[in-house]
Design a protein around this motif. Structure first.
Motif, PDB file in Angstrom:
ATOM      1  N   MET A 285      19.965 -19.843  27.186  1.00 56.80           N
ATOM      2  CA  MET A 285      19.244 -20.626  26.172  1.00 56.80           C
ATOM      3  C   MET A 285      18.473 -19.718  25.209  1.00 56.80           C
ATOM      4  O   MET A 285      17.719 -20.153  24.375  1.00 56.80           O
ATOM      5  N   GLY A 286      18.640 -18.412  25.393  1.00 57.30           N
ATOM      6  CA  GLY A 286      17.983 -17.499  24.459  1.00 57.30           C
ATOM      7  C   GLY A 286      16.621 -17.068  24.941  1.00 57.30           C
ATOM      8  O   GLY A 286      16.082 -17.628  25.880  1.00 57.30           O
ATOM      9  N   LYS A 287      16.093 -16.075  24.257  1.00 57.85           N
ATOM     10  CA  LYS A 287      14.862 -15.454  24.743  1.00 57.85           C
ATOM     11  C   LYS A 287      13.614 -16.175  24.289  1.00 57.85           C
ATOM     12  O   LYS A 287      12.517 -15.843  24.701  1.00 57.85           O
ATOM     13  N   LYS A 288      13.798 -17.148  23.400  1.00 56.87           N
ATOM     14  CA  LYS A 288      12.608 -17.688  22.755  1.00 56.87           C
ATOM     15  C   LYS A 288      11.974 -18.848  23.499  1.00 56.87           C
ATOM     16  O   LYS A 288      10.894 -19.286  23.172  1.00 56.87           O
ATOM     17  N   VAL A 289      12.674 -19.393  24.477  1.00 59.56           N
ATOM     18  CA  VAL A 289      12.113 -20.508  25.252  1.00 59.56           C
ATOM     19  C   VAL A 289      12.102 -20.130  26.722  1.00 59.56           C
ATOM     20  O   VAL A 289      12.916 -19.336  27.177  1.00 59.56           O
ATOM     21  N   TYR A 290      11.123 -20.697  27.446  1.00 60.84           N
ATOM     22  CA  TYR A 290      11.002 -20.395  28.877  1.00 60.84           C
ATOM     23  C   TYR A 290      11.600 -21.534  29.697  1.00 60.84           C
ATOM     24  O   TYR A 290      11.227 -22.691  29.495  1.00 60.84           O
ATOM     25  N   HIS A 291      12.480 -21.203  30.616  1.00 61.20           N
ATOM     26  CA  HIS A 291      13.035 -22.229  31.493  1.00 61.20           C
ATOM     27  C   HIS A 291      11.943 -22.648  32.484  1.00 61.20           C
ATOM     28  O   HIS A 291      11.284 -21.794  33.086  1.00 61.20           O
ATOM     29  N   ALA A 292      11.765 -23.971  32.645  1.00 58.87           N
ATOM     30  CA  ALA A 292      10.653 -24.449  33.487  1.00 58.87           C
ATOM     31  C   ALA A 292      10.797 -24.017  34.947  1.00 58.87           C
ATOM     32  O   ALA A 292       9.806 -23.858  35.653  1.00 58.87           O
ATOM     33  N   SER A 293      12.031 -23.793  35.399  1.00 55.18           N
ATOM     34  CA  SER A 293      12.237 -23.432  36.814  1.00 55.18           C
ATOM     35  C   SER A 293      11.608 -22.087  37.170  1.00 55.18           C
ATOM     36  O   SER A 293      11.228 -21.862  38.308  1.00 55.18           O
ATOM     37  N   HIS A 294      11.614 -21.156  36.197  1.00 52.33           N
ATOM     38  CA  HIS A 294      10.988 -19.861  36.509  1.00 52.33           C
ATOM     39  C   HIS A 294      10.045 -19.453  35.373  1.00 52.33           C
ATOM     40  O   HIS A 294      10.160 -18.382  34.789  1.00 52.33           O
ATOM     41  N   PHE A 295       9.132 -20.382  35.095  1.00 44.70           N
ATOM     42  CA  PHE A 295       8.230 -20.230  33.958  1.00 44.70           C
ATOM     43  C   PHE A 295       7.380 -18.949  34.040  1.00 44.70           C
ATOM     44  O   PHE A 295       7.402 -18.112  33.140  1.00 44.70           O
ATOM     45  N   LEU A 296       6.661 -18.792  35.144  1.00 41.05           N
ATOM     46  CA  LEU A 296       5.744 -17.645  35.243  1.00 41.05           C
ATOM     47  C   LEU A 296       6.503 -16.321  35.266  1.00 41.05           C
ATOM     48  O   LEU A 296       6.099 -15.348  34.625  1.00 41.05           O
ATOM     49  N   HIS A 297       7.606 -16.309  35.989  1.00 46.52           N
ATOM     50  CA  HIS A 297       8.417 -15.106  36.106  1.00 46.52           C
ATOM     51  C   HIS A 297       8.902 -14.652  34.718  1.00 46.52           C
ATOM     52  O   HIS A 297       8.782 -13.481  34.345  1.00 46.52           O
ATOM     53  N   THR A 298       9.414 -15.629  33.958  1.00 47.21           N
ATOM     54  CA  THR A 298       9.944 -15.291  32.625  1.00 47.21           C
ATOM     55  C   THR A 298       8.816 -14.883  31.686  1.00 47.21           C
ATOM     56  O   THR A 298       8.955 -13.942  30.902  1.00 47.21           O
ATOM     57  N   LEU A 299       7.690 -15.601  31.803  1.00 49.79           N
ATOM     58  CA  LEU A 299       6.550 -15.268  30.947  1.00 49.79           C
ATOM     59  C   LEU A 299       6.112 -13.823  31.196  1.00 49.79           C
ATOM     60  O   LEU A 299       5.870 -13.057  30.256  1.00 49.79           O
ATOM     61  N   LYS A 300       6.043 -13.456  32.458  1.00 49.96           N
ATOM     62  CA  LYS A 300       5.611 -12.103  32.817  1.00 49.96           C
ATOM     63  C   LYS A 300       6.567 -11.066  32.227  1.00 49.96           C
ATOM     64  O   LYS A 300       6.145 -10.034  31.693  1.00 49.96           O
ATOM     65  N   LYS A 301       7.841 -11.363  32.311  1.00 51.42           N
ATOM     66  CA  LYS A 301       8.852 -10.414  31.811  1.00 51.42           C
ATOM     67  C   LYS A 301       8.817 -10.283  30.297  1.00 51.42           C
ATOM     68  O   LYS A 301       8.915  -9.199  29.746  1.00 51.42           O
ATOM     69  N   ARG A 302       8.631 -11.431  29.623  1.00 52.75           N
ATOM     70  CA  ARG A 302       8.757 -11.435  28.160  1.00 52.75           C
ATOM     71  C   ARG A 302       7.459 -11.143  27.433  1.00 52.75           C
ATOM     72  O   ARG A 302       7.460 -10.576  26.346  1.00 52.75           O
ATOM     73  N   SER A 303       6.347 -11.614  28.015  1.00 57.05           N
ATOM     74  CA  SER A 303       5.077 -11.383  27.338  1.00 57.05           C
ATOM     75  C   SER A 303       3.982 -11.145  28.368  1.00 57.05           C
ATOM     76  O   SER A 303       3.250 -12.042  28.765  1.00 57.05           O
ATOM     77  N   ASN A 304       3.899  -9.888  28.771  1.00 56.78           N
ATOM     78  CA  ASN A 304       2.933  -9.529  29.799  1.00 56.78           C
ATOM     79  C   ASN A 304       1.501  -9.852  29.372  1.00 56.78           C
ATOM     80  O   ASN A 304       0.677 -10.253  30.189  1.00 56.78           O
ATOM     81  N   LYS A 305       1.258  -9.741  28.068  1.00 57.75           N
ATOM     82  CA  LYS A 305      -0.090  -9.992  27.551  1.00 57.75           C
ATOM     83  C   LYS A 305      -0.466 -11.470  27.775  1.00 57.75           C
ATOM     84  O   LYS A 305      -1.545 -11.788  28.280  1.00 57.75           O
ATOM     85  N   ARG A 306       0.435 -12.369  27.419  1.00 57.99           N
ATOM     86  CA  ARG A 306       0.169 -13.806  27.609  1.00 57.99           C
ATOM     87  C   ARG A 306       0.078 -14.135  29.095  1.00 57.99           C
ATOM     88  O   ARG A 306      -0.740 -14.959  29.507  1.00 57.99           O
ATOM     89  N   TYR A 307       0.913 -13.499  29.879  1.00 55.66           N
ATOM     90  CA  TYR A 307       0.914 -13.731  31.319  1.00 55.66           C
ATOM     91  C   TYR A 307      -0.444 -13.335  31.896  1.00 55.66           C
ATOM     92  O   TYR A 307      -1.057 -14.074  32.658  1.00 55.66           O
ATOM     93  N   ARG A 308      -0.941 -12.175  31.477  1.00 58.25           N
ATOM     94  CA  ARG A 308      -2.211 -11.683  32.021  1.00 58.25           C
ATOM     95  C   ARG A 308      -3.388 -12.550  31.584  1.00 58.25           C
ATOM     96  O   ARG A 308      -4.395 -12.654  32.260  1.00 58.25           O
ATOM     97  N   LYS A 309      -3.231 -13.193  30.453  1.00 56.62           N
ATOM     98  CA  LYS A 309      -4.274 -14.122  29.977  1.00 56.62           C
ATOM     99  C   LYS A 309      -4.266 -15.418  30.799  1.00 56.62           C
ATOM    100  O   LYS A 309      -5.310 -16.003  31.079  1.00 56.62           O
ATOM    101  N   LEU A 310      -3.083 -15.849  31.166  1.00 57.91           N
ATOM    102  CA  LEU A 310      -2.959 -17.129  31.889  1.00 57.91           C
ATOM    103  C   LEU A 310      -3.344 -16.991  33.362  1.00 57.91           C
ATOM    104  O   LEU A 310      -4.029 -17.867  33.914  1.00 57.91           O
ATOM    105  N   VAL A 311      -2.957 -15.873  33.978  1.00 53.99           N
ATOM    106  CA  VAL A 311      -3.109 -15.738  35.428  1.00 53.99           C
ATOM    107  C   VAL A 311      -4.531 -15.975  35.959  1.00 53.99           C
ATOM    108  O   VAL A 311      -4.702 -16.737  36.919  1.00 53.99           O
ATOM    109  N   PRO A 312      -5.571 -15.392  35.332  1.00 54.83           N
ATOM    110  CA  PRO A 312      -6.924 -15.643  35.887  1.00 54.83           C
ATOM    111  C   PRO A 312      -7.292 -17.128  35.856  1.00 54.83           C
ATOM    112  O   PRO A 312      -8.036 -17.608  36.699  1.00 54.83           O
TER     113      PRO A 312
END
Ligand code: SAM
Length: 307
Positions: free
Chosen positions: A1-28
């Protein structure tokens, strides 16, 4: 489905891979699992009334795996309404494969769309809301049919992403500006609707599909709807307006554009929005389903606005 959308099944995993900055903001924010709703833990103050009717938001809330932010308590579309809309759209567009839910919030609508269509896309400007949608979709077993996009609609619309994806229908339940909306005699769809007025919003949707639905306040100015329909689609264009009630209470209106909706002949077996009120904490979801099937109170009426 391309790199621009996150599949809901592995949302956090994909977020971490694609945008570590956003992932680190969300995790806390999600670290203590404090968005997870423990259904029997009573909420207090202004949230109490929403907590009391929590089963109407998500019938599976007693699984204790539903995730919500404080804002979502006020804004999730009640499940019975979301289900009705998804089935209604499916009846009007039986061949459709994909639907876009522009302000997806906690997934109230997106989840029900994914029950009916192979692909449901959800967009939201809050990463924690996308996270809630992904988590909630798992509870309903439809996370494999949902793709999520983070960002403000304004930016995403300008990028042309969903035009390229060829979406069959666009649905939106935009923010109404808080509970204050009901205090206006007539709700001004150009100045009160967020993030932009109804004309700008519709313009951006019609670029993607001619099939568009908007969930709006019950006191919306229908003259504005007629004017904007004429302005954007021509003097003979139509909009169908559906008034939707849940448990006897008028929840809002759904405005629909596109011949599939405006020409749709009502079939009472499809358009009944069933009564699911009066839940008790002990009711199982199976009981709720039985209740839905056996009840047949018609809870909506519609009329058409000529452009
Ligand atoms: C009324 S709620 C939608 C509720 C959703 N239909 C549900 O059932 O869960 C509106 C959502 O729009 C999001 N939002 C607000 N402004 C936005 C913008 N400019 N672009 C994208 N999403 C936005 C909010 O974060 C919120 O989640």
């Amino acid at each position: 489905m391309g790199k621009k959308v996150y599949h809901a099944s592995h949302f956090l995993h994909t977020l971490k891979k694609r945008s570590n900055k956003r992932y680190r903001k969300l995790v806390p924010r999600i670290a203590d699992d404090n968005y997870r709703i423990k259904s029997h833990e009573r909420l207090h103050g202004k949230l109490f009334k929403y907590w009391k009717s929590r089963h109407s938001l998500f019938s599976k809330i007693d699984s204790n795996q539903i995730y919500m932010t404080e804002e979502l308590w006020y804004s999730v579309t009640p499940e019975v309404l979301a289900k009705f809309l998804a089935k209604f759209i499916k009846a009007c567009l039986p061949e459709a494969n994909s639907i876009l839910d522009v302000f997806c919030g906690g997934g109230g609508n997106t989840i029900q769309f994914a029950m009916e269509f192979p692909r449901a896309y959800g967009v939201d400007s809050r990463m924690d809301h996308l996270y809630c949608t992904a988590q909630n979709a798992k509870v309903y077993g439809v996370d494999d049919r949902i793709w999520l996009k983070y960002g403000t609609w304004d930016k995403i619309s300008k990028s042309g992403l969903f035009e390229k994806m060829k979406v069959d229908c666009v649905f939106a339940s935009p923010p109404w500006g808080g509970p204050e909306y009901s205090k206006q005699n007539v709700y001004d769809l150009e100045s009160s609707l967020q993030p932009v007025g109804v004309t700008e919003l519709l313009k951006s949707f019609f670029k993607i599909s001619s099939n568009v639905l908007l969930f709006l306040p019950r006191n919306s100015d229908l003259h504005q709807i007629a004017r904007t329909t004429r302005k954007l689609l021509g003097p003979t264009a139509k909009c169908r307006v559906l008034y939707v009630k849940d448990n006897g209470y008028l929840k809002g209106i759904v405005c629909m554009w596109g011949v599939a909706f405006t020409n749709y002949q009502e079939d009472t077996t499809l358009v009944e929005l069933n009564e699911v009120g009066n839940h008790t904490d002990n009711e199982s979801s199976e009981q709720e389903e039985d209740k839905e099937v056996s009840s047949s109170e018609k809870q909506y009426f519609s009329y058409d606005i000529d452009g």
